[in-house]
Design an enzyme around this catalytic site. Structure first.
Site, PDB file in Angstrom:
ATOM      1  N   SER A 194      19.407   6.010   6.176  1.00 32.51           N
ATOM      2  CA  SER A 194      19.469   6.104   4.716  1.00 32.51           C
ATOM      3  C   SER A 194      18.115   6.507   4.161  1.00 32.51           C
ATOM      4  CB  SER A 194      19.888   4.760   4.112  1.00 32.51           C
ATOM      5  OG  SER A 194      19.756   4.771   2.704  1.00 32.51           O
ATOM      6  N   TYR A 209      19.232  -4.266   3.005  1.00 33.69           N
ATOM      7  CA  TYR A 209      19.870  -3.003   3.392  1.00 33.69           C
ATOM      8  C   TYR A 209      18.826  -1.978   3.822  1.00 33.69           C
ATOM      9  CZ  TYR A 209      22.116   1.540   2.955  1.00 33.69           C
ATOM     10  OH  TYR A 209      22.546   2.817   3.204  1.00 33.69           O
TER      11      TYR A 209
END
Length: 347
Positions: A194, A209
């Site tokens: 990501s 995350y």
């Protein structure tokens, strides 16, 4: 003679001016080479023949978003597909859809709930792929926050699931599939990371995350070096926003591609750099962000995530009040809905 005089006058300049001029030329040359390389890898460089890695591809998180689209496109390229997901119904639907679109495709399914039965699920995967010529592993399964939250607001179950799915799940699946690739001396591993962990300096209100995806990036870089001389290509792709369910984005745009658009770019990059951003508008954004002061980007990102947090809390409160109204089964009890937003005026 004039050329000689010009050269001589140049040498007579102070040393610091000559040094600055040399640095400027070097910087310009470096920027020109970087721009030419970007044009080549983004628009000219051909993708690799993925079938040379093997005849099967494993895709985790294959029932939605990027994973689902990658499964379809890998099947289109003639690979057999092992779909890995946690929903039997969704696995069946995706399998049937692939077979309908590609009648000659070989499709297998393996049920793994990364958050609950990871060890048992990976054991099922190992058994299912025994004797298979698995050439590509796509570690796409992942999860994020329901919406932006300060770290102290994140409950323990969510922390546990984020680490279990994003870190332990990817690690265990890779550990199960890799020995076969080593034995056959070929393979490609694609880990979906990501931009939250790589492109932007920090991702406030998504700390766990972002940290879990930073693990994916570093894990991929290490394996890239470890297995490069064994015929195995390892890569971490770090997209920015893609219009998927996990990102809570329904409509795609030029800067926020659909899962299908992103997947087309993703396959073109398999087997090259250990870390990359395949969708070229995302790579431009990465370049622009890298030119800004970290403090400026951090401040912008915090404000952006705070707005997401406020919207998420409003939706959560609305759902809670609707549930209370249904439970009370009374019209009068629903009057609070008209003013529910005032309860979070200080968020």
């Amino acid at each position: 003679m004039e050329l000689y005089d010009c050269f001589a006058s140049t040498l007579e300049q102070p040393a610091w001016i000559l040094a600055l001029s040399a640095l400027g030329l070097l910087s310009l040359l470096k920027a020109s080479i970087a721009a030419l390389r970007w044009i080549f890898v983004s628009f000219i460089r051909p993708g690799k023949n993925l079938k040379r890695y093997g005849s099967w591809a494993i895709v985790t998180g294959a029932t939605d978003g990027i994973g689902r689209t990658l499964a379809f496109q890998l099947a289109h390229r003639g690979l057999g597909i092992v779909l890995v997901g946690r929903s039997p119904d969704k696995l069946f639907d995706v399998s049937a859809a692939i077979r309908e679109k590609h009648p000659n495709a070989q499709v297998e399914t393996v049920l793994i709930d990364f958050a609950s039965d990871l060890v048992e699920g990976v054991a099922r995967l190992k058994k299912a792929i025994e004797g298979m010529d698995v050439g590509i592993l796509v570690n796409n399964a992942g999860m994020s926050y329901p919406y932006a939250k300060y770290f102290h607001e994140v409950d323990e179950d969510l922390i546990k699931d984020l680490i279990k799915v994003n870190v332990e799940g990817l690690t265990r699946v890779t550990h199960a599939v890799l020995p076969g690739m080593v034995e056959r001396k070929r393979g490609a591993i694609l880990n979906i990371g990501s931009g939250a962990s790589t492109v932007i300096p920090s991702d406030p209100l998504y700390a766990v995350y972002a940290a879990s995806k930073a693990y994916v990036d570093q894990f991929s870089k290490c394996l890239y070096v470890e297995y490069q001389d064994k015929g195995i290509d390892v890569q971490c792709q770090v997209p920015l926003y893609v219009a998927t369910k996990m990102a809570s984005i329904k409509r795609s745009s030029f800067l926020v591609p659909s899962a299908n658009t992103y997947a087309q770019s993703a396959l073109q990059w398999i087997g090259y750099e250990p870390t990359c951003t395949p969708y070229w508008p995302h790579s431009l954004i990465w370049t622009l962000i890298s030119m800004l002061p970290v403090a400026v980007v951090d401040k912008w990102r915090l404000g952006f995530c705070l707005r997401i947090r406020k919207r998420g809390m409003l939706k959560e409160l609305e759902k809670k009040k609707q549930f209370e109204c249904r439970s009370a089964a009374s019209e009068d009890s629903c009057s609070c809905l008209t003013a529910f937003s005032s309860d979070v005026h200080d968020l």
